[in-house]
Design a protein around this motif. Structure first.
Motif, PDB file in Angstrom:
ATOM      1  N   ALA A  99       0.808  -1.217   0.000  1.00 40.43           N
ATOM      2  CA  ALA A  99       0.000   0.000   0.000  1.00 40.43           C
ATOM      3  C   ALA A  99       0.840   1.266   0.000  1.00 40.43           C
ATOM      4  O   ALA A  99       0.308   2.356   0.174  1.00 40.43           O
ATOM      5  N   SER A 100       2.150   1.143  -0.199  1.00 41.35           N
ATOM      6  CA  SER A 100       3.013   2.318  -0.166  1.00 41.35           C
ATOM      7  C   SER A 100       2.808   3.171  -1.409  1.00 41.35           C
ATOM      8  O   SER A 100       2.624   2.658  -2.515  1.00 41.35           O
ATOM      9  N   THR A 101       2.840   4.503  -1.208  1.00 43.66           N
ATOM     10  CA  THR A 101       2.717   5.433  -2.336  1.00 43.66           C
ATOM     11  C   THR A 101       4.071   5.991  -2.758  1.00 43.66           C
ATOM     12  O   THR A 101       4.137   6.842  -3.637  1.00 43.66           O
ATOM     13  N   LYS A 102       5.143   5.522  -2.134  1.00 45.73           N
ATOM     14  CA  LYS A 102       6.461   6.020  -2.492  1.00 45.73           C
ATOM     15  C   LYS A 102       6.821   5.588  -3.913  1.00 45.73           C
ATOM     16  O   LYS A 102       6.524   4.476  -4.335  1.00 45.73           O
ATOM     17  N   ARG A 103       7.480   6.493  -4.631  1.00 50.01           N
ATOM     18  CA  ARG A 103       7.793   6.242  -6.032  1.00 50.01           C
ATOM     19  C   ARG A 103       8.612   4.970  -6.220  1.00 50.01           C
ATOM     20  O   ARG A 103       8.367   4.191  -7.145  1.00 50.01           O
ATOM     21  N   GLU A 104       9.574   4.733  -5.307  1.00 51.47           N
ATOM     22  CA  GLU A 104      10.435   3.564  -5.476  1.00 51.47           C
ATOM     23  C   GLU A 104       9.703   2.253  -5.208  1.00 51.47           C
ATOM     24  O   GLU A 104      10.190   1.178  -5.557  1.00 51.47           O
ATOM     25  N   ALA A 105       8.501   2.335  -4.585  1.00 49.58           N
ATOM     26  CA  ALA A 105       7.748   1.119  -4.272  1.00 49.58           C
ATOM     27  C   ALA A 105       6.830   0.687  -5.402  1.00 49.58           C
ATOM     28  O   ALA A 105       6.193  -0.372  -5.310  1.00 49.58           O
ATOM     29  N   VAL A 106       6.764   1.479  -6.479  1.00 50.86           N
ATOM     30  CA  VAL A 106       5.902   1.121  -7.611  1.00 50.86           C
ATOM     31  C   VAL A 106       6.300  -0.225  -8.200  1.00 50.86           C
ATOM     32  O   VAL A 106       5.454  -1.003  -8.658  1.00 50.86           O
ATOM     33  N   VAL A 107       7.577  -0.557  -8.148  1.00 53.90           N
ATOM     34  CA  VAL A 107       8.064  -1.818  -8.719  1.00 53.90           C
ATOM     35  C   VAL A 107       7.528  -3.028  -7.966  1.00 53.90           C
ATOM     36  O   VAL A 107       7.642  -4.157  -8.453  1.00 53.90           O
ATOM     37  N   LEU A 108       6.931  -2.815  -6.813  1.00 52.60           N
ATOM     38  CA  LEU A 108       6.471  -3.932  -5.979  1.00 52.60           C
ATOM     39  C   LEU A 108       5.033  -4.338  -6.263  1.00 52.60           C
ATOM     40  O   LEU A 108       4.534  -5.285  -5.655  1.00 52.60           O
ATOM     41  N   ARG A 109       4.362  -3.660  -7.140  1.00 55.06           N
ATOM     42  CA  ARG A 109       2.924  -3.889  -7.320  1.00 55.06           C
ATOM     43  C   ARG A 109       2.590  -5.336  -7.689  1.00 55.06           C
ATOM     44  O   ARG A 109       1.523  -5.840  -7.339  1.00 55.06           O
ATOM     45  N   ARG A 110       3.452  -6.019  -8.394  1.00 52.72           N
ATOM     46  CA  ARG A 110       3.192  -7.416  -8.780  1.00 52.72           C
ATOM     47  C   ARG A 110       4.076  -8.372  -7.991  1.00 52.72           C
ATOM     48  O   ARG A 110       4.352  -9.483  -8.430  1.00 52.72           O
ATOM     49  N   SER A 111       4.472  -7.963  -6.808  1.00 49.55           N
ATOM     50  CA  SER A 111       5.372  -8.781  -5.993  1.00 49.55           C
ATOM     51  C   SER A 111       4.595  -9.582  -4.952  1.00 49.55           C
ATOM     52  O   SER A 111       3.454  -9.257  -4.610  1.00 49.55           O
ATOM     53  N   SER A 112       5.219 -10.617  -4.450  1.00 52.89           N
ATOM     54  CA  SER A 112       4.669 -11.386  -3.336  1.00 52.89           C
ATOM     55  C   SER A 112       5.126 -10.757  -2.025  1.00 52.89           C
ATOM     56  O   SER A 112       6.022  -9.910  -2.004  1.00 52.89           O
ATOM     57  N   LEU A 113       4.532 -11.195  -0.925  1.00 54.99           N
ATOM     58  CA  LEU A 113       4.940 -10.691   0.379  1.00 54.99           C
ATOM     59  C   LEU A 113       6.410 -10.997   0.629  1.00 54.99           C
ATOM     60  O   LEU A 113       7.149 -10.147   1.148  1.00 54.99           O
ATOM     61  N   GLN A 114       6.866 -12.189   0.258  1.00 52.17           N
ATOM     62  CA  GLN A 114       8.266 -12.550   0.442  1.00 52.17           C
ATOM     63  C   GLN A 114       9.179 -11.630  -0.357  1.00 52.17           C
ATOM     64  O   GLN A 114      10.217 -11.180   0.138  1.00 52.17           O
ATOM     65  N   GLN A 115       8.786 -11.314  -1.595  1.00 47.13           N
ATOM     66  CA  GLN A 115       9.597 -10.417  -2.422  1.00 47.13           C
ATOM     67  C   GLN A 115       9.622  -8.999  -1.832  1.00 47.13           C
ATOM     68  O   GLN A 115      10.651  -8.319  -1.890  1.00 47.13           O
ATOM     69  N   ARG A 116       8.508  -8.566  -1.259  1.00 42.17           N
ATOM     70  CA  ARG A 116       8.479  -7.237  -0.652  1.00 42.17           C
ATOM     71  C   ARG A 116       9.374  -7.197   0.586  1.00 42.17           C
ATOM     72  O   ARG A 116      10.032  -6.190   0.857  1.00 42.17           O
ATOM     73  N   ARG A 117       9.409  -8.282   1.316  1.00 45.46           N
ATOM     74  CA  ARG A 117      10.297  -8.339   2.483  1.00 45.46           C
ATOM     75  C   ARG A 117      11.763  -8.359   2.047  1.00 45.46           C
ATOM     76  O   ARG A 117      12.614  -7.717   2.674  1.00 45.46           O
ATOM     77  N   ASP A 118      12.046  -9.089   0.986  1.00 43.14           N
ATOM     78  CA  ASP A 118      13.417  -9.086   0.460  1.00 43.14           C
ATOM     79  C   ASP A 118      13.824  -7.675   0.063  1.00 43.14           C
ATOM     80  O   ASP A 118      14.968  -7.251   0.305  1.00 43.14           O
ATOM     81  N   TRP A 119      12.900  -6.950  -0.547  1.00 42.10           N
ATOM     82  CA  TRP A 119      13.166  -5.567  -0.975  1.00 42.10           C
ATOM     83  C   TRP A 119      13.443  -4.677   0.233  1.00 42.10           C
ATOM     84  O   TRP A 119      14.365  -3.851   0.214  1.00 42.10           O
ATOM     85  N   LEU A 120      12.645  -4.829   1.293  1.00 42.27           N
ATOM     86  CA  LEU A 120      12.863  -4.044   2.510  1.00 42.27           C
ATOM     87  C   LEU A 120      14.227  -4.325   3.122  1.00 42.27           C
ATOM     88  O   LEU A 120      14.941  -3.409   3.531  1.00 42.27           O
ATOM     89  N   LEU A 121      14.592  -5.604   3.179  1.00 42.68           N
ATOM     90  CA  LEU A 121      15.883  -5.972   3.774  1.00 42.68           C
ATOM     91  C   LEU A 121      17.040  -5.446   2.942  1.00 42.68           C
ATOM     92  O   LEU A 121      18.057  -4.989   3.482  1.00 42.68           O
ATOM     93  N   LEU A 122      16.900  -5.508   1.624  1.00 41.86           N
ATOM     94  CA  LEU A 122      17.945  -5.015   0.745  1.00 41.86           C
ATOM     95  C   LEU A 122      18.101  -3.503   0.881  1.00 41.86           C
ATOM     96  O   LEU A 122      19.216  -2.973   0.883  1.00 41.86           O
ATOM     97  N   LYS A 123      16.970  -2.809   1.029  1.00 40.56           N
ATOM     98  CA  LYS A 123      16.989  -1.346   1.052  1.00 40.56           C
ATOM     99  C   LYS A 123      17.318  -0.786   2.433  1.00 40.56           C
ATOM    100  O   LYS A 123      18.038   0.202   2.562  1.00 40.56           O
ATOM    101  N   TYR A 124      16.784  -1.422   3.490  1.00 39.95           N
ATOM    102  CA  TYR A 124      16.903  -0.843   4.827  1.00 39.95           C
ATOM    103  C   TYR A 124      17.522  -1.778   5.865  1.00 39.95           C
ATOM    104  O   TYR A 124      17.740  -1.367   7.002  1.00 39.95           O
ATOM    105  N   GLY A 125      17.738  -3.033   5.487  1.00 44.06           N
ATOM    106  CA  GLY A 125      18.116  -4.043   6.470  1.00 44.06           C
ATOM    107  C   GLY A 125      19.285  -3.666   7.347  1.00 44.06           C
ATOM    108  O   GLY A 125      19.240  -3.809   8.573  1.00 44.06           O
TER     109      GLY A 125
END
Length: 339
Positions: A99-125
């Motif tokens: 549900a994020s409106t951040k521009r960089e999160a647009v790439v996640l629209r067709r992602s799974s929950l696991q992929q979104r978590r991987d993205w969070l860890l890569l970006k902020y972990g």
């Protein structure tokens, strides 16, 4: 018996929210079908008109989720909760539901929950010392709080008028704004219109939202706020926005109770007062207030960003231009025509 019913409702909502976070989250293509079926508790609590189409349904689900996520407050047993903890919990919850409106999160629209978590860890972990386990814990806590508050809202948990159900959420600190802000007032026409809406919310025992503020601006006779939307996008956009917001506000099944307030207690009005002072004025115009809404972190502003997409910045640019170059408000309460 009532407690048992509320417990069952809480469990149903909890289950639905956990399912909603899976797959593509709010971007799943079968969202309407799920809300008709096993996720009907969400449809019932948010009073969603499933005949309005997938995009409209998704907007309602998104706006409700964001409204609850904005009030999340992490619980820490062994140390104080920092502002960074609060922001991180909200970020994880938004990404988890996609549900994020951040521009960089647009790439996640067709992602799974696991992929979104991987993205969070890569970006902020590294910065957050995050792990899959901590992300799951934050989501569990968010779902627990959202479900709890949804049940309280539905049950009319605040038994006394003017008592908010968001008792677990600490009050936001006041804006550290201009020291002259308390001398600024709303223009006569604007204050009269806003007072009328505030009184209506009080009579309905419904909390006053930022959406109420924006609808009031769009309804003002001068149509200066409405003109900003139409000029930046297309003729009729302001009417469309007003109708969508009014439809949501007209649904009385999931609103929280009214909380008394003065206008200068609101952070958006304080910001509008600062804009007026920077213009050398002591009266807030509808354009000052529109700019403050567009610069706020409210769910209404996030909804506007998502709705208007690349046209959104143009609305602010037009409002800024009219703020400095447009006509002054005719119904100014001051003798020298200040707005």
């Amino acid at each position: 018996m009532e407690n048992l019913a509320l417990t069952g409702d809480h469990e149903q909502i909890d289950r639905c929210l956990r399912a909603l976070a899976q797959g593509h989250g709010i971007w799943r293509s079968d969202l309407v079908d799920r809300l008709k079926g096993e996720w009907s508790p969400l449809q019932r609590h948010w009073n969603i008109n499933l005949a309005s189409g997938l995009e409209a349904v998704r907007n309602i689900v998104w706006s409700n989720l964001i409204g609850y996520i904005e009030n999340l407050y992490p619980r820490r047993a062994h140390r104080p909760v920092s502002p960074e903890d609060v922001d991180w919990s909200k970020e994880v919850a938004e990404i988890s539901f996609n549900a994020s409106t951040k521009r960089e999160a647009v790439v996640l629209r067709r992602s799974s929950l696991q992929q979104r978590r991987d993205w969070l860890l890569l970006k902020y972990g590294r910065d957050r010392s995050a792990s899959m386990r901590s992300l799951q814990r934050i989501l569990d806590e968010a779902i627990e709080q959202i479900a709890e508050r949804m049940v309280k809202v539905a049950a009319g948990a605040a038994s006394s008028p003017g008592v908010s159900v968001e008792l677990a959420t600490p009050p936001r600190p006041p804006r550290q704004g201009n020291s002259l802000a308390h001398l600024v007032e709303l223009s006569g026409e604007l204050q009269q219109a806003l007072n009328f809406v505030r009184d209506a919310c009080k009579a309905q025992n419904r909390i006053f939202y930022t959406s109420d503020l924006l609808v009031t601006l769009l309804d003002l006779p001068g149509k200066r706020a409405a003109q900003c939307f139409d000029e930046a996008t297309h003729i009729g956009q302001a009417v469309s926005i007003r109708e969508q917001l009014a439809a949501t506000l007209g649904d009385d099944r999931h609103h929280e109770p009214f909380v008394p307030f003065t206008w200068l207690e609101r952070s958006d009005v304080q910001l509008a007062a600062e804009y007026a002072i920077s213009d050398g004025r002591l009266v807030v115009s509808e354009l000052h207030l529109l700019l403050a809404i567009l610069d706020s972190d409210s769910a209404t502003n996030r909804w506007l960003q998502r709705l208007l997409r690349e046209e959104y910045p143009q609305v602010r640019a037009v409002a800024e231009r009219h703020r400095h170059n447009g006509p002054t408000v005719v119904n100014s309460p001051t003798p020298d025509g200040l707005w």
